[in-house]
Write a protein that holds these residues in place. Sequence first.
Motif, PDB file in Angstrom:
ATOM      1  N   SER A  27      38.848  23.295  56.640  1.00  0.00           N
ATOM      2  CA  SER A  27      39.864  23.072  55.612  1.00  0.00           C
ATOM      3  C   SER A  27      39.648  21.703  54.981  1.00  0.00           C
ATOM      4  CB  SER A  27      41.271  23.161  56.203  1.00  0.00           C
ATOM      5  OG  SER A  27      41.470  22.139  57.154  1.00  0.00           O
ATOM      6  N   TYR A  28      40.353  21.492  53.869  1.00  0.00           N
ATOM      7  CA  TYR A  28      40.280  20.223  53.147  1.00  0.00           C
ATOM      8  C   TYR A  28      41.686  19.721  52.901  1.00  0.00           C
ATOM      9  CZ  TYR A  28      39.614  16.905  49.360  1.00  0.00           C
ATOM     10  OH  TYR A  28      39.649  15.776  48.582  1.00  0.00           O
ATOM     11  N   ASP A  29      41.937  18.437  53.193  1.00  0.00           N
ATOM     12  CA  ASP A  29      43.229  17.802  52.954  1.00  0.00           C
ATOM     13  C   ASP A  29      43.081  16.927  51.709  1.00  0.00           C
ATOM     14  OD1 ASP A  29      45.477  16.141  52.873  1.00  0.00           O
ATOM     15  OD2 ASP A  29      45.605  15.989  55.046  1.00  0.00           O
ATOM     16  N   SER A  30      43.622  17.389  50.584  1.00  0.00           N
ATOM     17  CA  SER A  30      43.458  16.653  49.325  1.00  0.00           C
ATOM     18  C   SER A  30      44.275  15.364  49.294  1.00  0.00           C
ATOM     19  CB  SER A  30      43.831  17.537  48.142  1.00  0.00           C
ATOM     20  OG  SER A  30      45.182  17.934  48.223  1.00  0.00           O
ATOM     21  N   ILE A  31      45.345  15.290  50.044  1.00  0.00           N
ATOM     22  CA  ILE A  31      46.159  14.068  50.090  1.00  0.00           C
ATOM     23  C   ILE A  31      45.368  12.946  50.758  1.00  0.00           C
ATOM     24  CG2 ILE A  31      48.303  13.033  50.936  1.00  0.00           C
ATOM     25  CD1 ILE A  31      48.934  15.233  48.986  1.00  0.00           C
ATOM     26  N   ARG A  32      44.751  13.256  51.877  1.00  0.00           N
ATOM     27  CA  ARG A  32      43.977  12.258  52.631  1.00  0.00           C
ATOM     28  C   ARG A  32      42.502  12.221  52.246  1.00  0.00           C
ATOM     29  NH1 ARG A  32      46.342  13.083  58.723  1.00  0.00           N
ATOM     30  NH2 ARG A  32      48.402  12.262  58.270  1.00  0.00           N
ATOM     31  N   ASN A  33      42.067  13.180  51.434  1.00  0.00           N
ATOM     32  CA  ASN A  33      40.658  13.325  51.081  1.00  0.00           C
ATOM     33  C   ASN A  33      39.806  13.407  52.344  1.00  0.00           C
ATOM     34  OD1 ASN A  33      38.345  13.560  49.472  1.00  0.00           O
ATOM     35  ND2 ASN A  33      38.074  11.350  49.356  1.00  0.00           N
ATOM     36  N   GLU A  34      40.132  14.387  53.184  1.00  0.00           N
ATOM     37  CA  GLU A  34      39.413  14.590  54.442  1.00  0.00           C
ATOM     38  C   GLU A  34      39.030  16.055  54.597  1.00  0.00           C
ATOM     39  OE1 GLU A  34      41.553  11.277  57.314  1.00  0.00           O
ATOM     40  OE2 GLU A  34      42.229  13.343  57.398  1.00  0.00           O
ATOM     41  N   PHE A  35      37.853  16.266  55.173  1.00  0.00           N
ATOM     42  CA  PHE A  35      37.396  17.602  55.504  1.00  0.00           C
ATOM     43  C   PHE A  35      37.557  17.805  57.005  1.00  0.00           C
ATOM     44  CE2 PHE A  35      35.206  16.638  51.598  1.00  0.00           C
ATOM     45  CZ  PHE A  35      35.259  17.832  50.918  1.00  0.00           C
ATOM     46  N   ARG A  36      38.087  18.956  57.390  1.00  0.00           N
ATOM     47  CA  ARG A  36      38.222  19.288  58.806  1.00  0.00           C
ATOM     48  C   ARG A  36      37.074  20.217  59.176  1.00  0.00           C
ATOM     49  NH1 ARG A  36      42.463  23.089  60.699  1.00  0.00           N
ATOM     50  NH2 ARG A  36      41.693  23.534  62.752  1.00  0.00           N
ATOM     51  N   THR A  37      36.331  19.848  60.213  1.00  0.00           N
ATOM     52  CA  THR A  37      35.237  20.670  60.706  1.00  0.00           C
ATOM     53  C   THR A  37      35.557  21.057  62.145  1.00  0.00           C
ATOM     54  OG1 THR A  37      33.888  18.915  61.701  1.00  0.00           O
ATOM     55  CG2 THR A  37      33.647  19.263  59.318  1.00  0.00           C
ATOM     56  N   TYR A  38      34.709  21.872  62.741  1.00  0.00           N
ATOM     57  CA  TYR A  38      34.898  22.236  64.144  1.00  0.00           C
ATOM     58  C   TYR A  38      34.654  21.046  65.072  1.00  0.00           C
ATOM     59  CZ  TYR A  38      35.040  27.047  62.533  1.00  0.00           C
ATOM     60  OH  TYR A  38      35.388  28.204  61.895  1.00  0.00           O
ATOM     61  N   HIS A  39      34.017  20.001  64.556  1.00  0.00           N
ATOM     62  CA  HIS A  39      33.694  18.828  65.369  1.00  0.00           C
ATOM     63  C   HIS A  39      34.686  17.692  65.178  1.00  0.00           C
ATOM     64  CE1 HIS A  39      29.824  20.576  66.463  1.00  0.00           C
ATOM     65  NE2 HIS A  39      29.781  20.998  65.210  1.00  0.00           N
ATOM     66  N   GLY A  40      35.462  17.728  64.101  1.00  0.00           N
ATOM     67  CA  GLY A  40      36.434  16.674  63.821  1.00  0.00           C
ATOM     68  C   GLY A  40      36.627  16.508  62.330  1.00  0.00           C
ATOM     69  N   THR A  41      37.400  15.504  61.975  1.00  0.00           N
ATOM     70  CA  THR A  41      37.733  15.215  60.585  1.00  0.00           C
ATOM     71  C   THR A  41      36.720  14.224  60.012  1.00  0.00           C
ATOM     72  OG1 THR A  41      40.066  15.566  61.070  1.00  0.00           O
ATOM     73  CG2 THR A  41      39.557  14.356  59.075  1.00  0.00           C
ATOM     74  N   VAL A  42      36.370  14.431  58.733  1.00  0.00           N
ATOM     75  CA  VAL A  42      35.386  13.581  58.064  1.00  0.00           C
ATOM     76  C   VAL A  42      35.980  13.100  56.742  1.00  0.00           C
ATOM     77  CG1 VAL A  42      33.051  13.452  57.126  1.00  0.00           C
ATOM     78  CG2 VAL A  42      33.520  14.990  59.038  1.00  0.00           C
ATOM     79  N   ALA A  43      35.856  11.810  56.465  1.00  0.00           N
ATOM     80  CA  ALA A  43      36.344  11.244  55.209  1.00  0.00           C
ATOM     81  C   ALA A  43      35.581  11.843  54.037  1.00  0.00           C
ATOM     82  CB  ALA A  43      36.179   9.720  55.223  1.00  0.00           C
ATOM     83  N   GLY A  44      36.301  12.190  52.983  1.00  0.00           N
ATOM     84  CA  GLY A  44      35.699  12.815  51.813  1.00  0.00           C
ATOM     85  C   GLY A  44      34.630  11.971  51.140  1.00  0.00           C
ATOM     86  N   ASP A  45      34.769  10.657  51.212  1.00  0.00           N
ATOM     87  CA  ASP A  45      33.781   9.777  50.585  1.00  0.00           C
ATOM     88  C   ASP A  45      32.496   9.671  51.398  1.00  0.00           C
ATOM     89  OD1 ASP A  45      35.512   9.267  48.496  1.00  0.00           O
ATOM     90  OD2 ASP A  45      36.337   7.469  49.420  1.00  0.00           O
ATOM     91  N   ASP A  46      32.492  10.198  52.607  1.00  0.00           N
ATOM     92  CA  ASP A  46      31.325  10.101  53.484  1.00  0.00           C
ATOM     93  C   ASP A  46      30.466  11.360  53.476  1.00  0.00           C
ATOM     94  OD1 ASP A  46      32.236   7.600  54.143  1.00  0.00           O
ATOM     95  OD2 ASP A  46      32.929   8.129  56.145  1.00  0.00           O
ATOM     96  N   VAL A  47      30.774  12.295  52.583  1.00  0.00           N
ATOM     97  CA  VAL A  47      30.056  13.572  52.588  1.00  0.00           C
ATOM     98  C   VAL A  47      29.555  13.949  51.198  1.00  0.00           C
ATOM     99  CG1 VAL A  47      31.508  14.415  54.470  1.00  0.00           C
ATOM    100  CG2 VAL A  47      32.050  15.057  52.130  1.00  0.00           C
ATOM    101  N   ALA A  48      28.623  14.888  51.194  1.00  0.00           N
ATOM    102  CA  ALA A  48      28.196  15.569  49.975  1.00  0.00           C
ATOM    103  C   ALA A  48      28.458  17.046  50.212  1.00  0.00           C
ATOM    104  CB  ALA A  48      26.720  15.328  49.708  1.00  0.00           C
ATOM    105  N   LEU A  49      29.024  17.709  49.211  1.00  0.00           N
ATOM    106  CA  LEU A  49      29.243  19.148  49.321  1.00  0.00           C
ATOM    107  C   LEU A  49      27.918  19.866  49.155  1.00  0.00           C
ATOM    108  CD1 LEU A  49      32.462  19.751  47.224  1.00  0.00           C
ATOM    109  CD2 LEU A  49      32.233  19.814  49.685  1.00  0.00           C
ATOM    110  N   MET A  50      27.680  20.835  49.994  1.00  0.00           N
ATOM    111  CA  MET A  50      26.487  21.660  49.873  1.00  0.00           C
ATOM    112  C   MET A  50      26.840  22.817  48.946  1.00  0.00           C
ATOM    113  SD  MET A  50      24.725  19.766  51.710  1.00  0.00           S
ATOM    114  CE  MET A  50      23.214  20.657  51.530  1.00  0.00           C
ATOM    115  N   LEU A  51      26.006  23.068  47.967  1.00  0.00           N
ATOM    116  CA  LEU A  51      26.293  24.136  47.012  1.00  0.00           C
ATOM    117  C   LEU A  51      26.186  25.497  47.692  1.00  0.00           C
ATOM    118  CD1 LEU A  51      24.355  22.818  43.909  1.00  0.00           C
ATOM    119  CD2 LEU A  51      26.802  22.704  44.355  1.00  0.00           C
ATOM    120  N   PRO A  52      27.273  26.242  47.700  1.00  0.00           N
ATOM    121  CA  PRO A  52      27.253  27.546  48.363  1.00  0.00           C
ATOM    122  C   PRO A  52      26.855  28.657  47.393  1.00  0.00           C
ATOM    123  CG  PRO A  52      29.474  27.066  47.678  1.00  0.00           C
ATOM    124  CD  PRO A  52      28.625  25.881  47.279  1.00  0.00           C
TER     125      PRO A  52
END
Length: 91
Positions: A27-52
């Motif tokens: 999931s994605y939290d737009s308020i906090r700009n965080e992505f939730r993964t099975y391993h934990g939460t990641v700051a949105g500024d620390d990632v690149a979206l992979m084109l699906p």
Amino acid sequence: MKISIIKSSGPLYWYAKEIGKEFDVISYDSIRNEFRTYHGTVAGDDVALMLPDLKTLNDDQLDAYIHEINAELKKRRYDRMVNGGGSVEKR
């Protein structure tokens, strides 16, 4: 949807040693700009979206992807407005 870790804003974040690795997004939290993964939460500024492949996404995943694109567009438009209409610097 997948993300790729491109940096870590903090040296103690769980993904600090995972630079370059890809993770599935739950999931994605737009308020906090965080992505939730099975391993934990990641700051949105620390990632690149992979084109699906959009045809393989279910409705919830497609909705999250569209939301992320819209959020980025709003951010860029705001940056342009604040910077006097000039081009936005790459981050």
